[in-house]
Design an enzyme around this catalytic site. Structure first.
Site, short mmCIF file in Angstrom:
data_model
loop_
_atom_site.label_atom_id
_atom_site.label_comp_id
_atom_site.label_asym_id
_atom_site.label_seq_id
_atom_site.Cartn_x
_atom_site.Cartn_y
_atom_site.Cartn_z
N ASP A 1 6.54 1.34 10.33
CA ASP A 1 5.65 0.64 11.25
C ASP A 1 5.29 -0.75 10.77
O ASP A 1 4.68 -1.51 11.50
CB ASP A 1 4.38 1.48 11.46
CG ASP A 1 4.01 1.57 12.90
OD1 ASP A 1 4.84 1.22 13.74
OD2 ASP A 1 2.87 1.97 13.18
N ASP B 1 3.95 12.47 6.78
CA ASP B 1 3.56 11.12 6.39
C ASP B 1 4.40 10.68 5.20
O ASP B 1 4.94 11.52 4.47
CB ASP B 1 2.08 11.07 5.99
CG ASP B 1 1.17 11.26 7.17
OD1 ASP B 1 1.66 11.14 8.30
OD2 ASP B 1 -0.03 11.52 6.96
N ASP C 1 -4.35 12.99 15.44
CA ASP C 1 -3.89 14.36 15.18
C ASP C 1 -4.88 15.38 15.72
O ASP C 1 -4.53 16.28 16.49
CB ASP C 1 -3.64 14.57 13.67
CG ASP C 1 -4.74 14.03 12.78
OD1 ASP C 1 -5.70 13.44 13.30
OD2 ASP C 1 -4.66 14.22 11.55
N LYS D 1 0.83 -1.20 0.00
CA LYS D 1 0.00 0.00 0.00
C LYS D 1 0.86 1.25 0.00
O LYS D 1 0.44 2.30 -0.41
CB LYS D 1 -0.89 0.00 1.24
CG LYS D 1 -2.17 -0.81 1.08
CD LYS D 1 -3.10 -0.50 2.22
CE LYS D 1 -4.44 -1.17 2.02
NZ LYS D 1 -5.33 -0.88 3.14
N GLU D 2 2.07 1.14 0.56
CA GLU D 2 2.94 2.32 0.64
C GLU D 2 4.29 1.98 0.02
O GLU D 2 5.15 1.39 0.67
CB GLU D 2 3.07 2.75 2.11
CG GLU D 2 1.72 3.17 2.68
CD GLU D 2 1.79 3.76 4.07
OE1 GLU D 2 2.66 3.35 4.85
OE2 GLU D 2 0.98 4.64 4.36
N LYS E 1 -0.88 4.92 14.43
CA LYS E 1 0.09 5.97 14.13
C LYS E 1 0.52 6.76 15.37
O LYS E 1 1.69 7.14 15.49
CB LYS E 1 -0.51 6.92 13.08
CG LYS E 1 0.47 7.98 12.67
CD LYS E 1 -0.13 8.90 11.65
CE LYS E 1 0.74 10.13 11.52
NZ LYS E 1 0.07 11.18 10.78
O1 LIG Z 1 -0.48 1.98 12.38
C1 LIG Z 1 -0.11 2.87 11.62
C2 LIG Z 1 -0.96 3.48 10.68
C3 LIG Z 1 -0.47 4.49 9.86
N1 LIG Z 1 0.83 4.85 9.94
C4 LIG Z 1 1.35 5.93 9.05
O2 LIG Z 1 0.54 7.07 9.21
C5 LIG Z 1 0.56 7.85 8.03
C6 LIG Z 1 -0.85 8.27 7.64
O3 LIG Z 1 -1.57 7.14 7.20
P1 LIG Z 1 -2.54 7.21 5.93
O4 LIG Z 1 -3.17 5.88 5.78
O5 LIG Z 1 -1.84 7.81 4.78
O6 LIG Z 1 -3.60 8.19 6.49
P2 LIG Z 1 -4.48 9.32 5.77
O7 LIG Z 1 -5.69 8.65 5.27
O8 LIG Z 1 -3.69 10.13 4.85
O9 LIG Z 1 -4.77 10.11 7.12
C7 LIG Z 1 -4.91 11.43 7.49
O10 LIG Z 1 -5.55 11.31 8.76
C8 LIG Z 1 -4.79 10.64 9.76
C9 LIG Z 1 -5.64 10.49 10.98
O11 LIG Z 1 -6.28 11.66 11.29
C10 LIG Z 1 -3.54 11.44 9.98
O12 LIG Z 1 -2.76 10.77 10.95
C11 LIG Z 1 -2.78 11.56 8.69
O13 LIG Z 1 -1.63 12.33 8.88
C12 LIG Z 1 -3.65 12.22 7.65
O14 LIG Z 1 -2.94 12.32 6.43
C13 LIG Z 1 1.24 7.02 6.95
O15 LIG Z 1 2.52 7.54 6.72
C14 LIG Z 1 1.30 5.64 7.56
O16 LIG Z 1 2.43 4.98 7.15
C15 LIG Z 1 1.67 4.26 10.85
O17 LIG Z 1 2.85 4.59 10.92
N2 LIG Z 1 1.19 3.29 11.67
MN LIG Z 2 -2.07 9.72 3.73
#
Ligand SMILES: O=c1ccn([C@@H]2O[C@H](COP(=O)(O)OP(=O)(O)O[C@H]3O[C@H](CO)[C@@H](O)[C@H](O)[C@H]3O)[C@@H](O)[C@H]2O)c(=O)[nH]1
Ligand SMILES: [Mn+2]
Length: 675
Positions: free
Chosen positions: A87, A250, A392, A57-58, A226
């Site tokens: 993670d 991120d 956040d 996914k990433e 996260k």
């Molecule tokens: O268990 C976890 C889950 C996520 N991530 C990281 O968190 C970031 C954000 O995840 P993503 O799935 O891209 O989230 P978004 O849908 O973009 O989420 C938005 O909303 C989240 C919750 O509000 C915020 O934390 C994010 O910064 C914001 O971009 C990524 O870099 C992930 O790799 C972790 O490190 N550990």
């Molecule tokens: Mn994101």
């Protein structure tokens, strides 16, 4: 002093710093930063590897690009430390970062030599025009391409070939990936890939620190998604460098302006700025969103319009990425510090440069253990706060409650650019996760409506309340999407006649709210088409992500569903991308999230048609049914992409037949159950 005078003039006024001013300031600020030896910036990038079939996914190359950019910031390199949190605990990410570390030794001097603005190699090479001929371009491009190929080959293979590795230290690092090592169950891995003061680039200049961190995960210990990853980085970085400023980004976001840290220093070092300033937030801006932003992924109302309003009170909320924090803000309120359990984690602790590297690393590993937080105040009184999937939003709410403030900075050149999902299912799933997180917050002990209004400025508390109760909008939206229409099909008028004075109340409320929203959107730089898509997505999420989130949250309260963080996919399918660029909606998968959307589109079409028939049979009926017809007609107009996807499209992004059939059945059940 030029620095003070000029920086105080740019504090408010939407944080827009004029380019000429910042150019004048640059040297001054770097000199200032040099004088104040403790101004170090730490950057955290979070990556979570999750397997989606056979793909990730990433993608690791995204992380490489994000890391390279922040390493190339216009900022004294010895004062910059980049921590990458993986993670998912993947040796592929470590491999990619080792490659990035080697490439950075060429990339950083290249950026300096050509004074680049776009410093993420992928974005830079894409932006190059045929007429551009920066120095050393062929050489650097070849190096980048060969690195990219090596990383992508390893990703395709799914593992790192240790036998070909000639570097003994790298071999030791990879030896951690033993048989039982999985993304959910593995020991901590911390690897220093570049060490400032020791590593030099091609031109013999200092390199920043680059550190790979993968915290320990054990199935039996909660890891808090996260928020947990962020807290681990705060501790690991405290042990190793303990910079007073921390930037979180991120893995799907890359920096877009090398002077961003200097901009932030204008606020953080300015004695005229409130000493209670906890963070400076740059709004999430996006790269690759289609022309009319069909999914309204920009969240303009939240991140650009409302944030400016909040900036006039206590400041905007933390948006998860593109945010510079004062480390001190993670430890209690401005007036009373919460001391961490270990003295080396204190925000004022100065890591001793003479400490043996092994001792520092051992302590860093210790604070990244999965059981470390048990019986400490991490996640409740310290660091990022647990308990909501929107860690956040929740963390910044509690920071504001404690008396901290924040600043919104939205420069003309976006400081960070991120990716947004390009298919509707991913987008609605992401919104469902946000919505569950918001409900966690709305109904907890420290809810903005109860705790917030007592602890902070009333207007700011109402702002937080507005968004935390957002998913509840599914109730009126669903009622308006179904009730007038079912009544219309049954020839039952439920609104006042057009000649009735009460009609004016309805007309006023509808026109008033739409005009206000329209004006706000357009006056803040939006286009008509984007606004139209924005209001359409408001209705779509109101009948899909929101109600699903409400149900899942309620089930969770009764212990019938466990909270989960569905990471948004960043993998881009070429065909899907082409359709997205043409402004098409992408359905494709038979997701339950599409059932209510399709069912409601069908019911509204039937209702509108039935209204037309009623007026055709009896012209006087129009007075009775006008409002209902207007609502049904409005929904029909908005549902065009759905009808198109059901009937006319043949590509893989069309509405799956299964969804259409189930939705027709659901529409019949709804009709029959109230008829
Ligand atoms: O268990 C976890 C889950 C996520 N991530 C990281 O968190 C970031 C954000 O995840 P993503 O799935 O891209 O989230 P978004 O849908 O973009 O989420 C938005 O909303 C989240 C919750 O509000 C915020 O934390 C994010 O910064 C914001 O971009 C990524 O870099 C992930 O790799 C972790 O490190 N550990
Ligand atoms: Mn994101």
């Amino acid at each position: 002093m030029i620095f003070q005078l000029s920086s105080s003039t740019i504090i408010r006024g939407r944080g827009v710093v004029k380019l000429d001013i910042i150019l004048l300031l640059v040297k001054e600020i770097v000199d200032q930063a040099n004088k104040i030896s403790h101004v170090i910036i730490e950057v955290g990038i979070y990556q979570w590897r999750s397997l989606l079939g056979s793909s990730y996914k990433e993608p690791p190359m995204d992380v490489v690009n994000a890391a390279l950019y922040v390493m190339a910031y216009d900022y004294p390199k010895e004062k910059l430390s980049v921590y990458v949190s993986d993670d998912g605990g993947s040796q592929l990410t470590l491999f990619a970062l080792m490659e990035a570390a080697k490439f950075a030794k060429h990339w950083l001097p290249f950026c300096r030599l050509n004074n680049l603005v776009v410093r993420s190699p992928e974005a830079y090479f894409k932006s190059l025009l045929p007429s551009d001929s920066p120095r050393n371009i062929h050489n650097i491009k070849a190096l980048y391409e060969s690195m990219k190929t090596r990383v992508e080959n390893v990703v395709i293979k799914g593992s790192v070939d240790h036998s070909t590795d000639d570097n003994e230290l790298d071999m030791i690092a990879f030896s951690k990936w033993t048989e039982g090592f999985t993304s959910q169950d593995h020991p901590s891995v911390i690897q220093v890939l570049l060490k400032s003061g020791i590593d030099k680039d091609d031109s013999d200049n200092q390199m920043p620190n680059l550190i790979y961190v993968s915290r320990e995960k054990r199935k039996a210990t909660p890891h808090h998604f996260k928020g947990g990853a962020l807290n681990t980085l705060i501790r690991v970085s405290a042990i190793m460098t303990n910079a007073p400023l921390v930037l979180t980004i991120d893995c799907d976001v890359y920096s877009n302006d090398p002077q961003t840290p200097l901009r932030v220093l204008c606020y953080m070092l300015d004695p005229c700025v409130d000493p209670n300033l906890a963070f400076v937030q740059f709004p999430q801006r996006f790269n690759g969103i289609n022309q009319n932003d069909v999914y309204s992924a920009e969240f303009k109302n939240w991140t650009e319009i409302d944030a400016v309003g909040l900036d006039g009170i206590l400041g905007p909320n933390y948006m998860g990425t593109g945010c510079f924090f004062r480390r001190r803000a993670f430890f209690g309120s401005p007036s009373s510090i919460v001391q961490p359990e270990c003295p080396q984690l204190r925000p004022d602790h100065v890591p001793c440069s003479s400490s043996r590297a092994e001792d520092v690393l051992a302590l860093a590993l210790d604070v990244s253990h999965s059981s470390y937080e048990a019986s400490t105040e991490w996640g409740s009184q310290m660091g990022f706060i647990y308990g909501s999937l929107v860690e956040d939003y929740y963390t910044s709410f509690l920071l504001h409650c404690k008396g901290w403030r924040s600043i919104y900075c939205n420069p003309n050149r976006p400081a960070f650019l991120g990716n947004a999902p390009i298919n509707l299912h991913d987008f609605l799933t992401m919104l469902k996760r946000y919505s569950i997180g918001l409900l966690d917050m709305a109904f907890c002990k420290t809810s903005p409506i109860t705790f917030g209004v007592q602890s902070m400025n009333l207007l700011q508390a109402l702002g937080y309340t507005h968004y935390s109760f957002w998913p509840i909008w599914c109730i009126p939206i669903t009622i308006y999407a179904l009730l007038p229409q079912i009544a219309l099909i049954n020839s039952l008028p439920i609104f006042p006649k057009v000649s009735d004075p009460w009609f004016m109340v309805y007309a006023f409320l509808f026109v008033g709210s739409y005009v206000q929203d329209f004006m706000e959107y357009i006056l803040n730089g939006g286009t008509y088409a984007k606004w139209w898509n924005n209001q359409r997505m408001w209705m779509i999420r109101g009948i899909s992500s929101f109600p699903f989130a409400v149900v899942e949250y309620t089930l969770g309260c009764f212990g019938l569903s466990a909270p989960g963080y569905s990471v948004t996919s960043k993998v881009v399918d070429v065909k899907q991308n082409q359709r997205y660029d043409c402004g098409m909606f992408e359905f494709g998968v038979a997701s339950p999230l599409f059932f209510p959307v399709t069912t409601i589109a069908i019911i509204n079409l039937v209702a509108f048609s039935s209204g037309v028939v009623q007026i055709w049979r009896n012209a006087n009926a129009y007075e009775d049914v006008l409002v209902q017809m207007f609502i049904a007609g409005f929904v029909v107009l908005n549902s065009w992409p759905i009808y198109d996807a059901i009937i006319f499209r043949a590509d893989t992004g069309k509405m799956p037949v299964k969804v259409s059939l189930i939705s027709v059945a659901l529409a019949c059940i709804v009709y029959l159950s109230v008829a």
